[in-house]
Structure formats: structure tokens, C-alpha cells
Design an enzyme around this catalytic site. Sequence first.
Site, PDB file in Angstrom:
ATOM      1  N   ARG A 124     -21.232  31.950 -47.909  1.00  0.00           N
ATOM      2  CA  ARG A 124     -20.864  33.260 -47.081  1.00  0.00           C
ATOM      3  C   ARG A 124     -21.756  33.483 -45.751  1.00  0.00           C
ATOM      4  O   ARG A 124     -21.909  34.426 -45.455  1.00  0.00           O
ATOM      5  CB  ARG A 124     -20.674  34.378 -47.882  1.00  0.00           C
ATOM      6  CG  ARG A 124     -19.601  34.347 -49.006  1.00  0.00           C
ATOM      7  CD  ARG A 124     -19.317  35.680 -49.881  1.00  0.00           C
ATOM      8  NE  ARG A 124     -18.523  35.468 -50.759  1.00  0.00           N
ATOM      9  CZ  ARG A 124     -18.639  34.963 -51.978  1.00  0.00           C
ATOM     10  NH1 ARG A 124     -20.109  34.799 -52.435  1.00  0.00           N
ATOM     11  NH2 ARG A 124     -17.758  34.827 -52.927  1.00  0.00           N
ATOM     12  N   LYS A 146     -20.262  32.290 -30.743  1.00  0.00           N
ATOM     13  CA  LYS A 146     -18.840  32.004 -31.201  1.00  0.00           C
ATOM     14  C   LYS A 146     -18.965  30.408 -31.744  1.00  0.00           C
ATOM     15  O   LYS A 146     -19.531  29.399 -31.283  1.00  0.00           O
ATOM     16  CB  LYS A 146     -18.062  31.634 -29.859  1.00  0.00           C
ATOM     17  CG  LYS A 146     -17.625  32.787 -29.292  1.00  0.00           C
ATOM     18  CD  LYS A 146     -16.736  32.587 -28.131  1.00  0.00           C
ATOM     19  CE  LYS A 146     -15.847  33.743 -27.641  1.00  0.00           C
ATOM     20  NZ  LYS A 146     -15.073  33.614 -26.296  1.00  0.00           N
ATOM     21  N   GLU A 188     -19.626  24.376 -15.211  1.00  0.00           N
ATOM     22  CA  GLU A 188     -20.001  25.603 -15.904  1.00  0.00           C
ATOM     23  C   GLU A 188     -21.281  26.158 -15.266  1.00  0.00           C
ATOM     24  O   GLU A 188     -21.322  27.795 -15.289  1.00  0.00           O
ATOM     25  CB  GLU A 188     -20.352  25.605 -17.656  1.00  0.00           C
ATOM     26  CG  GLU A 188     -19.228  24.992 -18.311  1.00  0.00           C
ATOM     27  CD  GLU A 188     -17.740  25.663 -18.397  1.00  0.00           C
ATOM     28  OE1 GLU A 188     -17.864  26.895 -17.984  1.00  0.00           O
ATOM     29  OE2 GLU A 188     -17.000  24.843 -18.805  1.00  0.00           O
ATOM     30  N   LYS A 226     -25.707  33.964 -19.650  1.00  0.00           N
ATOM     31  CA  LYS A 226     -24.895  34.098 -20.996  1.00  0.00           C
ATOM     32  C   LYS A 226     -25.390  35.243 -21.763  1.00  0.00           C
ATOM     33  O   LYS A 226     -24.518  35.926 -22.280  1.00  0.00           O
ATOM     34  CB  LYS A 226     -24.980  32.699 -21.576  1.00  0.00           C
ATOM     35  CG  LYS A 226     -24.200  32.558 -22.922  1.00  0.00           C
ATOM     36  CD  LYS A 226     -22.519  32.254 -22.407  1.00  0.00           C
ATOM     37  CE  LYS A 226     -21.755  32.379 -23.734  1.00  0.00           C
ATOM     38  NZ  LYS A 226     -21.519  31.298 -24.363  1.00  0.00           N
ATOM     39  N   GLU A 236     -16.224  40.136 -27.655  1.00  0.00           N
ATOM     40  CA  GLU A 236     -15.065  39.895 -26.559  1.00  0.00           C
ATOM     41  C   GLU A 236     -13.939  41.063 -26.734  1.00  0.00           C
ATOM     42  O   GLU A 236     -12.923  40.645 -26.820  1.00  0.00           O
ATOM     43  CB  GLU A 236     -14.604  38.341 -26.861  1.00  0.00           C
ATOM     44  CG  GLU A 236     -13.702  37.997 -25.467  1.00  0.00           C
ATOM     45  CD  GLU A 236     -13.475  36.488 -25.341  1.00  0.00           C
ATOM     46  OE1 GLU A 236     -13.814  35.806 -26.491  1.00  0.00           O
ATOM     47  OE2 GLU A 236     -12.770  36.079 -24.271  1.00  0.00           O
ATOM     48  N   ARG A 241     -16.883  39.649 -21.560  1.00  0.00           N
ATOM     49  CA  ARG A 241     -17.131  38.352 -22.051  1.00  0.00           C
ATOM     50  C   ARG A 241     -15.876  37.365 -21.358  1.00  0.00           C
ATOM     51  O   ARG A 241     -16.352  36.213 -21.045  1.00  0.00           O
ATOM     52  CB  ARG A 241     -17.209  38.132 -23.495  1.00  0.00           C
ATOM     53  CG  ARG A 241     -17.691  36.857 -23.861  1.00  0.00           C
ATOM     54  CD  ARG A 241     -18.467  36.857 -25.267  1.00  0.00           C
ATOM     55  NE  ARG A 241     -18.811  35.453 -25.775  1.00  0.00           N
ATOM     56  CZ  ARG A 241     -19.442  35.028 -26.663  1.00  0.00           C
ATOM     57  NH1 ARG A 241     -19.759  36.267 -27.425  1.00  0.00           N
ATOM     58  NH2 ARG A 241     -19.694  33.874 -27.085  1.00  0.00           N
ATOM     59  N   ASN A 245     -14.319  33.102 -18.328  1.00  0.00           N
ATOM     60  CA  ASN A 245     -13.169  32.396 -18.300  1.00  0.00           C
ATOM     61  C   ASN A 245     -12.666  31.999 -16.777  1.00  0.00           C
ATOM     62  O   ASN A 245     -11.587  31.487 -16.462  1.00  0.00           O
ATOM     63  CB  ASN A 245     -11.799  33.026 -18.912  1.00  0.00           C
ATOM     64  CG  ASN A 245     -12.004  33.214 -20.582  1.00  0.00           C
ATOM     65  OD1 ASN A 245     -12.563  32.198 -21.111  1.00  0.00           O
ATOM     66  ND2 ASN A 245     -11.559  33.971 -21.072  1.00  0.00           N
ATOM     67  N   HIS A 248     -10.925  28.894 -15.931  1.00  0.00           N
ATOM     68  CA  HIS A 248     -10.546  28.121 -17.182  1.00  0.00           C
ATOM     69  C   HIS A 248      -8.955  28.322 -17.465  1.00  0.00           C
ATOM     70  O   HIS A 248      -8.626  27.384 -18.175  1.00  0.00           O
ATOM     71  CB  HIS A 248     -11.307  28.701 -18.402  1.00  0.00           C
ATOM     72  CG  HIS A 248     -12.769  28.119 -18.471  1.00  0.00           C
ATOM     73  ND1 HIS A 248     -13.440  28.304 -17.305  1.00  0.00           N
ATOM     74  CD2 HIS A 248     -13.476  27.282 -19.353  1.00  0.00           C
ATOM     75  CE1 HIS A 248     -14.862  27.514 -17.865  1.00  0.00           C
ATOM     76  NE2 HIS A 248     -14.612  27.265 -18.828  1.00  0.00           N
ATOM     77  N   HIS A 252      -8.076  24.658 -17.872  1.00  0.00           N
ATOM     78  CA  HIS A 252      -7.663  24.150 -19.323  1.00  0.00           C
ATOM     79  C   HIS A 252      -6.011  23.653 -19.177  1.00  0.00           C
ATOM     80  O   HIS A 252      -5.893  22.483 -20.002  1.00  0.00           O
ATOM     81  CB  HIS A 252      -7.691  25.423 -20.289  1.00  0.00           C
ATOM     82  CG  HIS A 252      -8.805  25.789 -20.997  1.00  0.00           C
ATOM     83  ND1 HIS A 252      -9.103  26.856 -21.425  1.00  0.00           N
ATOM     84  CD2 HIS A 252      -9.788  24.901 -21.294  1.00  0.00           C
ATOM     85  CE1 HIS A 252     -10.217  27.009 -22.018  1.00  0.00           C
ATOM     86  NE2 HIS A 252     -10.786  25.778 -21.971  1.00  0.00           N
ATOM     87  N   HIS A 265     -13.886  17.911 -19.692  1.00  0.00           N
ATOM     88  CA  HIS A 265     -13.632  19.073 -19.727  1.00  0.00           C
ATOM     89  C   HIS A 265     -13.767  19.881 -18.266  1.00  0.00           C
ATOM     90  O   HIS A 265     -13.300  20.372 -17.489  1.00  0.00           O
ATOM     91  CB  HIS A 265     -14.285  19.737 -20.732  1.00  0.00           C
ATOM     92  CG  HIS A 265     -14.127  21.301 -20.711  1.00  0.00           C
ATOM     93  ND1 HIS A 265     -13.149  22.039 -20.918  1.00  0.00           N
ATOM     94  CD2 HIS A 265     -15.053  22.420 -20.317  1.00  0.00           C
ATOM     95  CE1 HIS A 265     -13.368  23.515 -20.806  1.00  0.00           C
ATOM     96  NE2 HIS A 265     -14.444  23.664 -20.527  1.00  0.00           N
TER      97      HIS A 265
END
Length: 371
Positions: A124, A146, A188, A226, A236, A241, A245, A248, A252, A265
Site C-alpha cells: 500500500r 505521476k 520538452e 515543473k 491536475e 498542470r 500538454n 501534446h 500525441h 516521442h
Amino acid sequence: MPNPITVEVPLGDRAYQALVGPGLIDTVGRTLKPLHLRQRCAVITDSTVGPLYGERILNSLRETGHDPALLVVPAGEPSKSITVAESLCRQMIQQGCDRHAFVVALGGGVIGDLAGFVAGIFYRGVPYVQIPTTIVSQVDSSVGGKTGVNAQEGKNLIGVFHQPRLVLADTDTLKSLPEREFREGFAEVIKHAAIRDAEMIPLIEAVLHDRETGLPELMARNIAIKSKVVVEDERETSGVRALLNFGHTIGHAIEAAAGYGQFLHGEAISLGLIAAARLSCQLTGLAESQRDTIIRLLENFRLPTELPETISDEAILDYLARDKKFEEGQIRFVLLRELGDSFVSSDVTMSHIRDAIGSLRIPNASQDHLT
Ligand code: NAD
Ligand code: GLY
């Protein structure tokens, strides 16, 4: 060895530091001391990074009384799966790790996301430390908590928020990155400059000429961006946040339409950044000179600026229609007012996006009439 640069991630009782600089991996044992972690730990890495740096991490941990087990998964995105995560948890149990153990994630974003997820679910939740070894993982994925794995149905769909206890970004590890992987990470970095920190641009350009002295400051500056974004919107929920993107949404879709593997990427994101910058000129008055600054930076890192004919508009639009950033049919698209100033817009339509994708087929020099 010079003192590392310290960047704070002030998240209350989940606060931690990112240390950035050369030669840090040999200090990991000593650096962990103030955290009072227990002895037993699992160093999770991949089949490329393990042979390069695994032994040095194990030695440094042993020097300060830790008892590390090295767990190695195949390098590459397919290792970011629930099956591999389960196998790692089981190996940890078999090797004597329990709820007092901690995890060290040694590698790029794949390992950071996977090992962070394992740490988030093992008994946990146990502490973990990020030792990112790619540009993307140093400037982005190692900070912010994340973590997760991919599902057959899509990337990063299974995961937890779990903040690391420490990030150790050793800029010397970036020297062993293949040149293409090194350069793709700069998509990035350029994104961070575009959304939050235009003054970082000279530092980005400096790295083109001198990696040795330029990288520690540049990596730290990106981690600071960041960190700020994560502190403003850890889960988010407020939309801040989502600024990460930028580039992206279309990027993507291009990556997926090309078939994973054709573009790295960051190479697909390069095209997404250009499309988003052009839309910003059209819809929010971004100065053309600032759009061109973004394109020039991407070109300087030899990132793609034109979409190959082999990838059809239909395939890209098909992927866009399934994007999770399209909430209840409405597109949430990140635009720039100016370099360093971004916001989430609901005014971008599918027709704008179609035109922006079309613009990626025309050489940059002949674009001026489009904005
Ligand atoms: P990666 O982890 O797959 O690393 C790329 C390749 O470089 C791998 O083959 C790896 O073995 C190799 N490598 C890593 N470090 C090396 C080194 N120092 N020397 C030589 N080879 C090295 O890819 P990545 O680009 O670092 O990360 C991509 C992943 O990160 C994706 O899964 C993406 O979803 C995730 N990501 C997560 C976040 C987040 O916030 N959690 C943010 C961005 C990206
Ligand atoms: N890389 C996107 C985020 O951390 O939110």
C-alpha cells in the site's frame, strides 16, 4: 565534484528536493542518510541502464549500510505494464522486501513511471527515490508524482499519484544517451520555455555548444518550472498542470498515427509544438517572430518540422477524436499569448486543428501567408 544545484518541491508533508549536477550517482547512499530510510531496498532499472550504472548505485548504497536488490526489466515502453509491475512486486517479496523497504528508480521515464507505481502499490505504498537518466526524465517525469503503467487501451491509464522522497539528476549519465535520444528530450525543454520561461532560451542555445557546463543549470531550471506547476496543481484539478500538454494534443496524435516507433516521442511533440504555436499566432496574437523562435530552436536540435506524407490527416484526426484531453466533446487546447505565457483555451475547433495539421506539410519558409 561541484556542489549539486538544489531545487525544492514544496508540497507540505510530501515536500522533497531534486539535486542536479555531475557525479551524483556515486553519492546516493550518503545523500539518502537524512531521509532515515531502512536498509532493504529494490533498485529497479532496465537492461540498458542497469549494466551502465547499476553497480555504482549498489556500491554507494552498501557503503552506507543499505541492502539493495537489483531488479532489471527489458528496456523500452512495453515494460510499462501491469504484468511487469506485478512481477516486480512479487520479486521484491521473494527477496525479503516488506513495508519497510524502499525503491530506487534508476533509468528514463519508463523506469520512473513503472518503479514509482510499484512503490505506490507495494504494501500500500513505500518510499521511493528517482534517479533519472534521460533528458525527459530529468526535466519532467521524475518530478511530480505521476506514476503508472499502460493498458492495451491506452498509455498511462493505470496509475497512482505518489511523490518521490528525493530526485537525484546526475547530468553525467546523459553522456551515454544515444544522440537521437539526447536531442528528442529537448522538445520538452523547449515546451517549458514556451509555456513558462522565455528567459531560459539562451541557456537552451548554450547547450548546443557546451553540454558539459550548460546542462546542470538547464536541467535544474526545468525542474524548477515543473516543480512550480506541480505545486500549483498537484492532482491536475485546476488546469495549471494541463499547461504541460502544450504541443501534446496534436503531437500525441501524430506519434500514434505514425505507429509507435517511427517517431520518438519528442520528435512527434516537435511537430505538435509547431502546430500549437501557429494556432497561437492565428487565435491569440502570438508574435510571428516568437513562433519562429520556437521553430528555430527545434530545428537547431534537429527535431522534425515537417510532417511526412506517409502519415495521413485522417489517421491523425482519428486519434485526436479519442484523446482524453477532449472533455465531453470540448477541446481543451493549450495556446500561447506570448513566449512564457500560456493558457488553456476552449476556442480551438476541429477545423482549426485540421488546418494546423495541414500547415505541417508546407515548408516553414512558405508559411507566412497562413497566419
Ligand atoms: P525511456 O525510459 O524508454 O528511455 C529511452 C531509452 O534510453 C531506453 O532504451 C533506455 O534504456 C535508454 N536510456 C535511459 N537512460 C540512458 C542513459 N543514461 N544512457 C543510455 N541509454 C539510456 O524513455 P524516456 O524518454 O526517458 O521516458 C518516456 C516515458 O516517460 C514514457 O513512458 C512517458 O509516458 C513517460 N513520461 C512520464 C511523465 C510523468 O509525468 N510521469 C512525463 C513525461 C514522460
Ligand atoms: N508530464 C505531465 C505532468 O506531469 O503532468
